[in-house]
Design a protein around this motif. Structure first.
Motif, PDB file in Angstrom:
ATOM      1  N   LYS A  52      31.471  30.251  24.749  1.00  0.00           N
ATOM      2  CA  LYS A  52      32.758  31.025  24.060  1.00  0.00           C
ATOM      3  C   LYS A  52      33.041  30.536  22.450  1.00  0.00           C
ATOM      4  O   LYS A  52      33.470  31.312  21.758  1.00  0.00           O
ATOM      5  N   SER A 195      31.688  41.547  27.194  1.00  0.00           N
ATOM      6  CA  SER A 195      32.249  40.317  27.179  1.00  0.00           C
ATOM      7  C   SER A 195      32.762  39.786  25.971  1.00  0.00           C
ATOM      8  O   SER A 195      33.537  38.798  25.971  1.00  0.00           O
ATOM      9  N   ARG A 196      32.363  40.401  24.956  1.00  0.00           N
ATOM     10  CA  ARG A 196      32.854  40.047  23.516  1.00  0.00           C
ATOM     11  C   ARG A 196      33.983  40.927  23.017  1.00  0.00           C
ATOM     12  O   ARG A 196      33.910  42.110  23.316  1.00  0.00           O
ATOM     13  N   LYS A 197      34.703  40.132  22.215  1.00  0.00           N
ATOM     14  CA  LYS A 197      35.924  41.215  21.566  1.00  0.00           C
ATOM     15  C   LYS A 197      35.474  42.291  20.777  1.00  0.00           C
ATOM     16  O   LYS A 197      36.134  43.312  20.888  1.00  0.00           O
ATOM     17  N   GLN A 198      34.376  42.065  20.105  1.00  0.00           N
ATOM     18  CA  GLN A 198      34.074  43.428  19.130  1.00  0.00           C
ATOM     19  C   GLN A 198      33.523  44.409  19.995  1.00  0.00           C
ATOM     20  O   GLN A 198      33.932  45.660  19.875  1.00  0.00           O
ATOM     21  N   ILE A 200      34.335  44.984  23.604  1.00  0.00           N
ATOM     22  CA  ILE A 200      35.487  45.605  24.039  1.00  0.00           C
ATOM     23  C   ILE A 200      36.404  46.327  23.279  1.00  0.00           C
ATOM     24  O   ILE A 200      36.873  47.574  23.864  1.00  0.00           O
ATOM     25  N   THR A 201      36.523  46.066  22.185  1.00  0.00           N
ATOM     26  CA  THR A 201      37.487  46.748  21.072  1.00  0.00           C
ATOM     27  C   THR A 201      36.879  48.154  20.963  1.00  0.00           C
ATOM     28  O   THR A 201      37.473  49.017  20.903  1.00  0.00           O
ATOM     29  N   SER A 226      35.191  35.066  29.342  1.00  0.00           N
ATOM     30  CA  SER A 226      35.282  34.601  28.217  1.00  0.00           C
ATOM     31  C   SER A 226      36.329  35.064  27.539  1.00  0.00           C
ATOM     32  O   SER A 226      36.987  34.485  26.296  1.00  0.00           O
ATOM     33  N   GLN A 227      37.438  36.016  27.834  1.00  0.00           N
ATOM     34  CA  GLN A 227      38.468  36.504  27.389  1.00  0.00           C
ATOM     35  C   GLN A 227      39.684  36.558  28.311  1.00  0.00           C
ATOM     36  O   GLN A 227      39.610  36.717  29.675  1.00  0.00           O
ATOM     37  N   PHE A 231      44.200  39.686  25.363  1.00  0.00           N
ATOM     38  CA  PHE A 231      43.378  40.264  24.501  1.00  0.00           C
ATOM     39  C   PHE A 231      43.638  41.837  25.185  1.00  0.00           C
ATOM     40  O   PHE A 231      43.581  42.766  24.450  1.00  0.00           O
ATOM     41  N   TYR A 232      43.134  41.986  26.511  1.00  0.00           N
ATOM     42  CA  TYR A 232      42.897  43.083  27.017  1.00  0.00           C
ATOM     43  C   TYR A 232      44.406  43.989  27.036  1.00  0.00           C
ATOM     44  O   TYR A 232      44.238  45.327  27.082  1.00  0.00           O
ATOM     45  N   SER A 245      40.496  39.634  36.272  1.00  0.00           N
ATOM     46  CA  SER A 245      39.468  38.790  35.743  1.00  0.00           C
ATOM     47  C   SER A 245      38.454  38.098  36.576  1.00  0.00           C
ATOM     48  O   SER A 245      38.675  37.553  37.646  1.00  0.00           O
TER      49      SER A 245
END
Length: 373
Positions: A52, A195-198, A200-201, A226-227, A231-232, A245
């Motif tokens: 992470k 799994s990464r914020k980028q 997922i966005t 990892s999130q 965030f979701y 999750s």
């Protein structure tokens, strides 16, 4: 013996944990130090850094965080020198691992690689560096052995560890699972946005845009370990959406269909026999760079292994509400589903049987033991 393992994301953590179990089983006095995640930590050994802390997606993101990346590389080298392992085992994560492998080989450390970098997808010139810096390569995709053979590099095909990971999991009771997570009786469309914020966005908003068009189904987001849910939360704006999750396998086992971000998840979904649409959208700069160096016909592992289009791929501009609605409707059709099930069965046969982790551990121990004689 002393093993130093470097894994860099959720899938590497999964396969690394199973490899560690096999190493401990075959070498009772194994001393393992590793870069990985929660699953590897549960097995035992000593965690150096959690994945992470070093997740960056795409070329642009790596460049923006270059100072941090270089700091991690420097620290890793120092930690290896302190630990003095009998073997360093790299798991995927080529951007980081190949740099460490070059340094390690020059200092005469034994270097073994489990789960090949995708050099067959782009920058095949890296094969020469792998031949120079990696003592042994353990591949999990059947076509990789022939690929490396064209470069006069002999590798081991050990089978795909996902087959073991899925077969070994505890079977879920669908009714109990639904009740525990407050799901209704409606059929489930699983959303796997990465799994990464980028990523997922980029993915999740488009996936969730279909909710009102499929009211006879419930949409369930598979949250990555990892999130955090916070965030979701920003993407969830309707009632018919649930979030679970770190239970992706349990969710897939009771799902009717899935929308899946390209990556290992496409293969996992196929092995659970769930019809899927593959989605991919990246940072515009990263995508333009990738498009110029990647030479593949497909982006999903399912299609790459089968060497034909089994699952539909919606890439970049094609990933929009209109196209996604059309393709989701198609995989809910009974005829399309029948064909997908047949294709998925063929895929599983091609991947080989169980035992990838055990085979890899046995080969590593054998090679290192023989080198000490």
């Amino acid at each position: 013996m002393k093993y130093y393992i470097i894994a860099g994301e959720a899938s590497g953590d999964l396969h690394g944990s199973n490899l560690m179990k096999a190493l401990f089983k075959q070498d009772e006095k194994a001393h393992i130090r590793f870069w990985g995640g929660d699953l590897m930590q549960t097995v035992g050994g000593e965690l150096v850094m959690h994945y992470k802390e070093r997740q960056f997606m795409g070329f642009a993101e790596v460049i923006l965080n270059l100072r941090k990346v270089l700091g991690h590389i420097k620290f890793c080298k120092s930690d290896i020198e302190t630990f003095q392992p009998d073997v360093i085992i790299f798991i995927d994560n080529s951007g980081f691992n190949l740099r460490i492998a070059k340094w390690a080989k020059a200092l005469n450390y034994k270097t073994h690689y489990y789960i090949s970098p995708q050099v067959w997808a782009s920058r095949a010139s890296r094969v020469e560096k792998i031949k120079r810096d990696v003592d042994a390569m353990y591949c999990i995709l059947p076509f990789e052995k022939d690929f490396y053979k064209t470069y006069d590099y002999d590798v081991h095909f050990v089978g795909h560890p996902l087959i073991d990971a899925i077969a070994d999991r505890q079977q879920v009771n669908g009714n109990v699972f639904r009740e525990a997570h407050q799901l209704s009786d409606l059929p489930i469309i699983a959303l796997l946005p990465g799994s990464r914020k980028q990523e997922i966005t980029k993915m999740l908003g488009v996936m969730l845009s279909l909710v009102n068009d499929f009211k006879d189904y419930q949409f369930v987001i598979a949250g990555a370990p990892s999130q955090d849910f916070e965030f979701y939360k920003q993407f969830i704006k309707q009632d018919n959406i649930s979030f679970i999750s770190n239970k992706t396998y349990d969710l897939l086992s009771i799902s009717t269909a899935a929308l899946v971000t390209s990556g290992t998840a496409t293969l996992e979904t196929a092995l659970f026999k769930v019809p899927q649409v593959v989605c991919y959208k990246a940072n515009a700069i990263s995508y333009q760079i990738a498009k110029r160096i990647i030479t593949l016909k497909y982006i999903s592992l399912v299609n790459l292994i089968m060497d034909r289009e089994v699952v539909t791929e919606l890439i970049q501009g094609d990933l929009n509400k209109k196209r996604l609605k059309k393709e989701l409707t198609a995989i809910l059709d009974s005829e399309k589903r029948k064909q997908l099930f047949l294709d998925y069965y063929e895929l599983e046969q091609i991947l080989g049987g169980r035992g990838a982790s055990d085979k890899t551990a046995e080969l590593i121990i054998s090679k290192i033991s023989n080198s000490k004689k």
